[in-house]
Design an enzyme around this catalytic site. Sequence first.
Site, PDB file in Angstrom:
ATOM      1  N   LYS A 195     -10.071  67.383  65.022  1.00 21.46           N
ATOM      2  CA  LYS A 195     -11.103  68.397  64.858  1.00 21.46           C
ATOM      3  C   LYS A 195     -10.459  69.779  64.873  1.00 21.46           C
ATOM      4  CE  LYS A 195     -14.996  65.998  64.767  1.00 21.46           C
ATOM      5  NZ  LYS A 195     -15.989  66.090  63.661  1.00 21.46           N
ATOM      6  N   LYS A 237     -22.559  58.869  56.055  1.00 21.28           N
ATOM      7  CA  LYS A 237     -23.049  58.638  57.418  1.00 21.28           C
ATOM      8  C   LYS A 237     -24.498  58.188  57.329  1.00 21.28           C
ATOM      9  CE  LYS A 237     -20.126  62.112  59.707  1.00 21.28           C
ATOM     10  NZ  LYS A 237     -20.106  63.447  60.355  1.00 21.28           N
TER      11      LYS A 237
END
Length: 331
Positions: free
Chosen positions: A154, A250
Amino acid sequence: MTSTPSRTLSTRIERWPIAGSFTISRGAKTEAVTVVAEVSQGGVTGRGECVPYPRYGETPEATLQAMQAMAEPLARGLDRIALQAAMRPGAARNALDCALSDLEAKAAGQRIWNLLGRPAPTPCTTAYTISLGTPAAMAEATARAAHRPLLKIKLGGDGDSERIAAVRKAAPKSELIVDANEAWTEDSLAANLAACADAGVILIEQPLPAGNDEALARIKRPVAVCADESVHDRASLEGLRGRYDAVNIKLDKTGGLTEALAMADAARAIGFEIMIGCMVATSLSMAPAMLIAQAARFVDLDGPLLLARDRDHGLRYDGSMIYPPDAALWG
């Protein structure tokens, strides 16, 4: 003549502690808040789980209300296919879609992939996420996970070149995916792409804000770039041509497995690589995504690994290897 028993809907909000904290460019959290739907009929219950996404204005309470509003249509026989038109894509539809899929499989006494005519899922390697932090903190976390073959890093804007260099030094043998979560700018794009290329990164997720990513079509991309916030369902695929090389599917964005499977087929037909991603959630959220993982180049289904505990009958993780769900969990 025996009448078909009506369906009943039960919903609830659940809270699952995260092991430590989970930090991305938009903030940190210490628990995963999920919403669960259970659809019962004839003594059989199907389950689905979703994670409301604040990025799209979703809240657990509003998601719960949206699901509860479908109780009457479900009782009247609304099925998984009709659900696609009855609700907009998003977390609420995802939980109901997956619950109806689970119910369908349990009622038939078959696995859902057989009913859908899809290949049976096989074990696959999932990425493992390293939260955003200082270069030193991320290097320390990476060193503890350096045995894993695929890491997802991240990033968050200023200092990302230093972060990715520190991570690469801490995990010299792992493949790296980075996720900027829309935190880069057009001015920083070239330098960050170069830093990722120097570190041998194999994929960059959503470097620029959705709706402001035109620069991706104008710049040479030394690393493959994957759309996440810029892509939702099939309707959003066509506009990504020339800007992205892959799409992150997703189920909380597509509104369930039904649309996710159709989207994966459509994306491959256009020429996009497939990534299957997740929110931080339990194995009940990951299980349906395992059907998409079979055709995905990149698998990121580590949600349960980031929790302090998983639900009963959770997916089996052997290091970074993830195994298909048992029927006791889903499908």
